[in-house]
Design an enzyme around this catalytic site. Structure first.
Site, short mmCIF file in Angstrom:
data_model
loop_
_atom_site.label_atom_id
_atom_site.label_comp_id
_atom_site.label_asym_id
_atom_site.label_seq_id
_atom_site.Cartn_x
_atom_site.Cartn_y
_atom_site.Cartn_z
N SER A 230 -1.54 3.71 -3.39
CA SER A 230 -2.86 3.11 -3.30
C SER A 230 -3.55 3.11 -4.67
CB SER A 230 -3.66 3.85 -2.22
OG SER A 230 -4.79 3.13 -1.83
N ASP A 452 -0.63 -4.42 5.26
CA ASP A 452 -1.43 -3.33 4.71
C ASP A 452 -2.90 -3.73 4.71
OD1 ASP A 452 -2.74 -1.45 3.04
OD2 ASP A 452 -0.90 -1.10 1.91
N HIS A 479 -0.64 1.27 5.81
CA HIS A 479 -0.97 1.42 4.40
C HIS A 479 0.04 2.35 3.75
CE1 HIS A 479 -3.20 1.67 0.74
NE2 HIS A 479 -3.59 2.93 0.92
#
Length: 511
Positions: A230, A452, A479
């Protein structure tokens, strides 16, 4: 400052003096000097060559998550010293919390990781990854660090107290531009007063990447092997641009596109969570769902805004319910729990949604917060250009409203043309979106998941193109994917990290 509008993309210790050891597995209290290794920027010699004192991690714990993670007997912790301001290395310093679980056999090197956020603890994440992936734990020293201003690292970003955060979460959304701007200005003022302007000026991703190069050298690594999830992919990208010759390998999963306009990024994220919610309700055909549609959920949330639900001594607000729902949409593994939470909501109860919101915002049972939300704002405000011109603000607000028309709940709470917290920030931004220049960086691996919600798939496509990296596409709704038990994804990533072997072309894995 409403929490659900900030969805991201997550103690002092007395060091004992001992004799210097050679590379190996340190025991509690060992002083170990492995650096300097690799290129050392002028003026930073004492940082790149510093010794690290490794000890048990228990004394570093500061919240529920770290107390659990740091209790492991096979992990060691240390404090890395870095300049607070790299433009003035002779000035004030900061300390970075570092955790290492030594490799158990056939050591390849150190794997440094960051789980995202901004604001999530890399130290706690390292324990989790080492525990669940034996191949990584066997061949790598698994190393996590708390980025500057976060967790164990000092000085620490602090903007609001626990009771202030609770009060903010419980309040209804502001109805006027003036009310929202007053709250945003108050938040920025508190950050400056409680954190210090000199810290806030130097918490950006640019500075975290520099810290990571100091860590690489202090760990005795000629080149960096890195895993970023991320927001951690942005740290990796910034590092690759600043130190392309110091990279051995990088897996970047759940990509942030470094060249994307922040407003466009926010729009895509809103659409991403909306798509994940659609996928969640589509799955109700095979699950027992009390709440089965967006329309039904929308009515419950509108009612909740008028009449918050008591949860112990607190009340579940619309803001917290939205945050809890979004938190559960990060992976389909949480969908059954979301079924339960929405069934409770339909029955006038809010315990499960409150729990999800607390987990997301970093609140523990005592009412203390991890600081992840403070850090998220502080890093964003120095990483991104801010909008202070009223005409531009009006134009960009209209852009968001038009682009999200028909998206779940967007018509109920359209954004106001209000200056956000960063417009009142006491320091200038230190970065702007741009195409990274990474000439000389070796082949990298980018992982991007088609469904995602937090870091939409196209961002990964764009990042892989920018870095000249191999792209691994995972077809699923969640995710991030690497080291999550998906054999196709894990086998590609592990072969790359261990042996620097990449597929000859981009690859697709199915969930």
């Amino acid at each position: 400052m409403r929490t659900h509008r900030l969805l991201p993309l997550i103690s002092a210790f007395a060091l004992a003096a001992c004799t210097v050891t050679v590379p190996g597995s340190p025991v509690a209290g060992d002083v170990e000097q492995r650096g300097p290794r690799g290129p050392v920027p002028a003026g930073l010699e004492r940082f790149y060559g510093q010794a690290l004192t490794w000890s048990g991690c228990g004394g570093f714990a500061h919240d529920d998550e770290s107390r659990d993670a740091f209790a492991k007997r096979d992990v060691r912790c240390a404090l890395l010293t870095v300049p607070l301001d790299y433009a003035n290395p002779a000035g004030r310093t900061a300390t970075i919390g570092v955790l290492r679980k030594p490799a158990t056999s056939d050591r390849v090197g150190a794997l440094v990781l960051n789980p995202g956020g901004p604001g999530a603890s890399g130290m706690s994440a390292a324990v989790g990854i080492a525990d669940r992936e034996p191949k990584i734990a066997a061949h790598f020293d698994v190393v996590g660090f708390d980025p500057r201003g976060i967790g164990v690292s000092k000085p620490r970003i602090q903007c609001v107290t626990g009771p202030e955060m609770d009060a903010d979460r419980a309040e209804p959304d502001e109805d006027t531009v003036a009310e929202e701007e007053a709250e945003n200005k108050d938040f920025a003022t508190k950050c400056a007063q409680r954190s210090g302007v000199d810290l806030l000026a130097n918490v950006g991703t640019r500075d975290v990447a520099r810290d990571m190069d100091v860590l690489r050298s202090a760990l005795g690594e000629e080149k960096l092997t890195y895993l970023g999830y991320s927001y951690g992919t942005l740290i990796g990208t910034v590092y690759a641009e600043a130190f392309p010759g110091n990279v051995r390998a990088m897996v970047l999963d759940g990509a942030v596109d470094p060249d994307e306009d922040p407003v466009a990024q926010a729009i895509e994220q809103v659409k991403g969570f909306d798509k994940a919610l659609s996928d969640y309700f589509a799955g109700c055909s095979t699950r027992r769902c009390t709440v089965k549609s967006k329309d039904q959920l929308k009515k419950l949330l509108v009612d909740l805004e008028k009449r918050p639900i008591p949860v112990g001594k607190r009340k579940l607000s619309y803001s917290d319910a939205s945050t809890g729902i979004d938190a559960a949409l990060y992976s389909d593994e949480y969908w059954e729990f979301l079924d339960k939470a929405l069934a409770e909501l339909a029955g006038g109860k809010g315990e499960s949604l409150m729990l999800l919101a607390d987990l997301y915002t970093g609140r523990d049972d005592s009412g203390e917060y991890s600081g992840i939300m403070d850090a998220l704002v502080a890093v964003r405000c120095v990483d991104e250009p801010r909008i202070t011109d009223r005409a531009e603000l009006e134009r960009r607000t209209r852009e968001v409203v038009q682009a999200t028309r028909g998206v779940f709940m967007a018509d109920v709470h359209p954004p106001l043309p209000a200056l956000d917290t960063c417009a009142f920030w006491p320091t200038p931004n230190t970065s702007v979106p741009h195409q990274p220049k990474v000439a000389g960086v070796p082949p990298l691996l980018v992982v991007s998941t088609t469904g995602d919600p937090a870091t939409p798939y196209q961002a990964g496509v764009n990042l892989a193109k920018s870095l000249g990296a191999r792209l691994l596409t995972y077809q699923a709704t969640q995710h991030t994917a690497f080291l999550d038990g998906v054999s196709c994804v894990d086998s590609v990533g592990l072969a790359y990290l261990e042996k620097l072997e990449l597929p000859p072309a981009d690859v697709t894995c199915k969930g």
